[in-house]
Scaffold this motif. Structure first.
Motif, PDB file in Angstrom:
ATOM      1  N   THR A  39      -1.031   4.957   1.998  1.00  0.00           N
ATOM      2  CA  THR A  39      -1.419   5.973   2.983  1.00  0.00           C
ATOM      3  C   THR A  39      -0.232   6.690   3.610  1.00  0.00           C
ATOM      4  O   THR A  39      -0.431   7.589   4.436  1.00  0.00           O
ATOM      5  N   SER A  40       0.988   6.342   3.265  1.00  0.00           N
ATOM      6  CA  SER A  40       2.155   6.986   3.875  1.00  0.00           C
ATOM      7  C   SER A  40       3.150   7.385   2.802  1.00  0.00           C
ATOM      8  O   SER A  40       3.304   6.692   1.790  1.00  0.00           O
ATOM      9  N   PHE A  41       3.834   8.503   3.032  1.00  0.00           N
ATOM     10  CA  PHE A  41       4.777   9.019   2.049  1.00  0.00           C
ATOM     11  C   PHE A  41       5.759   9.959   2.740  1.00  0.00           C
ATOM     12  O   PHE A  41       5.526  10.424   3.862  1.00  0.00           O
ATOM     13  N   VAL A  42       6.862  10.231   2.035  1.00  0.00           N
ATOM     14  CA  VAL A  42       7.864  11.176   2.521  1.00  0.00           C
ATOM     15  C   VAL A  42       7.856  12.380   1.590  1.00  0.00           C
ATOM     16  O   VAL A  42       7.881  12.232   0.364  1.00  0.00           O
ATOM     17  N   VAL A  43       7.821  13.561   2.176  1.00  0.00           N
ATOM     18  CA  VAL A  43       7.836  14.802   1.414  1.00  0.00           C
ATOM     19  C   VAL A  43       8.805  15.754   2.105  1.00  0.00           C
ATOM     20  O   VAL A  43       9.090  15.608   3.297  1.00  0.00           O
TER      21      VAL A  43
END
Length: 207
Positions: free
Chosen positions: A84-88
């Protein structure tokens, strides 16, 4: 009138479909090159962040399958931390945006162009998730223990005897071995008796 028509249709103003196709293809190729360069730049910055977090990822317990830690192949490129979490990267291709999807929508945890700041934020997030998981496991154990104690208390109030505890594994193994020796001795006794009877019958029968 004819002079004007001839001037407009002169060699300098000739339009051909082939030249138009060539111009369009050239423009598309240039735009594609820009897109590829931007995509490569995004992935390169995310790989830099992944390198910063490599030691953190390596310290996560092996039995914890909560985290993903991989750069997705989609567009835009994303460094997934968990499901549910990511870096973009932002539109400027320089700002890191650490996002998390929740039941209330997408939340921005941190947005910064500083690599160290976003790496520290992701590290804290991973630590918090590990602690939450440990507390959840411990809470489940406490709940199960409380239910067992409550069941035992109610049975005691109703006069229902508590189930006998299972014998230790070593005791069960010893009992099985003892039963095995008894069975073997019994069979051996039968064989001896049969042998004695056959011998007796052999002696009594006249030649």
């Amino acid at each position: 009138m004819s002079d004007v028509t001839e001037g407009q249709g002169g060699a300098g103003n000739v339009r051909t479909l082939q030249s138009a196709i060539r111009r369009v293809r050239t423009a598309e190729a240039e735009r594609s090159d820009v897109v590829v360069e931007l995509r490569d730049a995004e992935r390169a910055r995310l790989e830099m962040l992944a390198d910063e977090l490599k030691g953190v990822f390596a310290e996560v317990p092996e039995d914890n399958d909560t985290f993903v830690f991989s750069i997705g192949a989609g567009t835009p490129a994303r460094l997934w931390i968990d499901m549910t979490s990511f870096v973009v990267l932002g539109r400027d291709r320089r700002t890191y945006r650490f996002l998390k999807d929740t039941r209330l929508g997408r939340t921005v945890i941190i947005e910064t162009a500083n690599l160290d700041e976003v790496a520290d934020c992701v590290t804290d997030y991973v630590a918090e998730r590990i602690i939450e998981r440990e507390r959840a496991i411990e809470g489940d154990w406490v709940i199960r223990r409380a239910k067992r104690e409550e069941t035992a208390r109610r049975q005691e109030e109703k006069g229902i005897p508590a189930p006998a505890a299972a014998p230790p594994a070593a005791a069960r193994s010893t009992d099985r071995k003892a039963l095995g020796w008894i069975a073997a001795a019994f069979l051996f006794g039968i064989l001896i008796g049969v042998a004695v009877l056959l011998g007796y019958a052999w002696i009594r029968v006249p030649a």
